[in-house]
Design a protein around this motif. Structure first.
Motif, PDB file in Angstrom:
ATOM      1  N   UNK A  73      -3.747  13.227  -3.039  1.00 35.35           N
ATOM      2  CA  UNK A  73      -3.208  11.911  -2.700  1.00 35.35           C
ATOM      3  C   UNK A  73      -4.244  10.824  -2.967  1.00 35.35           C
ATOM      4  N   UNK A  74      -5.483  11.082  -2.598  1.00 34.76           N
ATOM      5  CA  UNK A  74      -6.544  10.087  -2.838  1.00 34.76           C
ATOM      6  C   UNK A  74      -6.770   9.861  -4.333  1.00 34.76           C
ATOM      7  N   UNK A  75      -6.744  10.938  -5.093  1.00 38.78           N
ATOM      8  CA  UNK A  75      -6.901  10.812  -6.549  1.00 38.78           C
ATOM      9  C   UNK A  75      -5.755   9.988  -7.116  1.00 38.78           C
ATOM     10  N   UNK A  76      -4.535  10.251  -6.648  1.00 40.65           N
ATOM     11  CA  UNK A  76      -3.371   9.512  -7.132  1.00 40.65           C
ATOM     12  C   UNK A  76      -3.499   8.028  -6.784  1.00 40.65           C
ATOM     13  N   UNK A  77      -3.999   7.727  -5.593  1.00 42.50           N
ATOM     14  CA  UNK A  77      -4.201   6.322  -5.208  1.00 42.50           C
ATOM     15  C   UNK A  77      -5.211   5.645  -6.135  1.00 42.50           C
ATOM     16  N   UNK A  78      -6.259   6.363  -6.491  1.00 42.55           N
ATOM     17  CA  UNK A  78      -7.234   5.802  -7.433  1.00 42.55           C
ATOM     18  C   UNK A  78      -6.612   5.563  -8.804  1.00 42.55           C
ATOM     19  N   UNK A  79      -5.741   6.483  -9.249  1.00 47.52           N
ATOM     20  CA  UNK A  79      -5.059   6.305 -10.526  1.00 47.52           C
ATOM     21  C   UNK A  79      -4.164   5.064 -10.506  1.00 47.52           C
ATOM     22  N   UNK A  80      -3.438   4.865  -9.410  1.00 46.72           N
ATOM     23  CA  UNK A  80      -2.586   3.680  -9.282  1.00 46.72           C
ATOM     24  C   UNK A  80      -3.447   2.425  -9.280  1.00 46.72           C
ATOM     25  N   UNK A  90      -7.125  -4.436  -1.747  1.00 47.24           N
ATOM     26  CA  UNK A  90      -6.989  -3.715  -0.479  1.00 47.24           C
ATOM     27  C   UNK A  90      -6.146  -2.448  -0.608  1.00 47.24           C
ATOM     28  N   UNK A  91      -5.812  -2.049  -1.831  1.00 48.43           N
ATOM     29  CA  UNK A  91      -4.991  -0.864  -2.039  1.00 48.43           C
ATOM     30  C   UNK A  91      -5.697   0.403  -1.568  1.00 48.43           C
ATOM     31  N   UNK A  92      -6.974   0.496  -1.810  1.00 48.94           N
ATOM     32  CA  UNK A  92      -7.736   1.691  -1.459  1.00 48.94           C
ATOM     33  C   UNK A  92      -8.354   1.516  -0.079  1.00 48.94           C
ATOM     34  N   UNK A  93      -7.841   2.277   0.886  1.00 53.63           N
ATOM     35  CA  UNK A  93      -8.400   2.305   2.240  1.00 53.63           C
ATOM     36  C   UNK A  93      -8.424   3.765   2.697  1.00 53.63           C
ATOM     37  N   UNK A  95      -7.300   5.269   5.269  1.00 54.45           N
ATOM     38  CA  UNK A  95      -6.087   5.782   5.923  1.00 54.45           C
ATOM     39  C   UNK A  95      -4.862   5.784   5.003  1.00 54.45           C
ATOM     40  N   UNK A  96      -4.953   5.168   3.846  1.00 56.95           N
ATOM     41  CA  UNK A  96      -3.786   5.064   2.966  1.00 56.95           C
ATOM     42  C   UNK A  96      -3.586   6.345   2.182  1.00 56.95           C
ATOM     43  N   UNK A  97      -2.329   6.768   2.079  1.00 53.52           N
ATOM     44  CA  UNK A  97      -1.964   7.982   1.351  1.00 53.52           C
ATOM     45  C   UNK A  97      -0.891   7.669   0.331  1.00 53.52           C
TER      46      UNK A  97
END
Length: 117
Positions: A73-80, A90-93, A95-97
């Motif tokens: 999930x964290x890797x996917x957030x970084x890709x987005x 503020x997308x990367x925090x 607690x965000x999944x």
């Protein structure tokens, strides 16, 4: 005979690098074999220990699977975040999944082409 039994057990054990989810299958196979060997006349003393071991291994496998899903999930957030080129700082925090990936169609409102009146 003791050395032979140890060798056979060592051959059955799965290396930690391999999938942890194989251990419950091994333990369930041992449980089934013990239950079949003892029949309905009695319980083997190892059955309770194998049941406890199976519960613990399943718990560990569940925890490992959860950690893997969290990391993915964290890797996917970084890709987005990379695809948005940092437009949303503020997308990367912590607690965000990442929850869902879907295609989105963006439409623009139609503009009227003629003069009014």
């Amino acid at each position: 005979a003791g050395g032979f039994a140890d060798l056979r057990l060592a051959a059955c054990l799965i290396k930690p690098v391999q999938r942890l989810c194989r251990y419950p299958l091994l333990l369930e196979g041992l449980l089934a074999a013990l239950k079949k060997a003892t029949g309905q006349c009695g319980r083997h003393p190892a059955i309770e220990l194998l049941l406890q071991a199976n519960d613990k291994v399943r718990g560990m496998a569940d925890n490992v699977n959860k950690m893997v899903r969290d990391a993915e999930s964290r890797v996917k957030m970084l890709e987005v975040h990379e695809r948005l080129r940092g437009a949303c700082a503020s997308l990367i925090t912590p607690s965000r999944r990442f929850v869902l990936e879907a295609e989105v169609a963006v439409s623009r409102p139609k503009t009227s082409r003629g003069g009014g009146a």
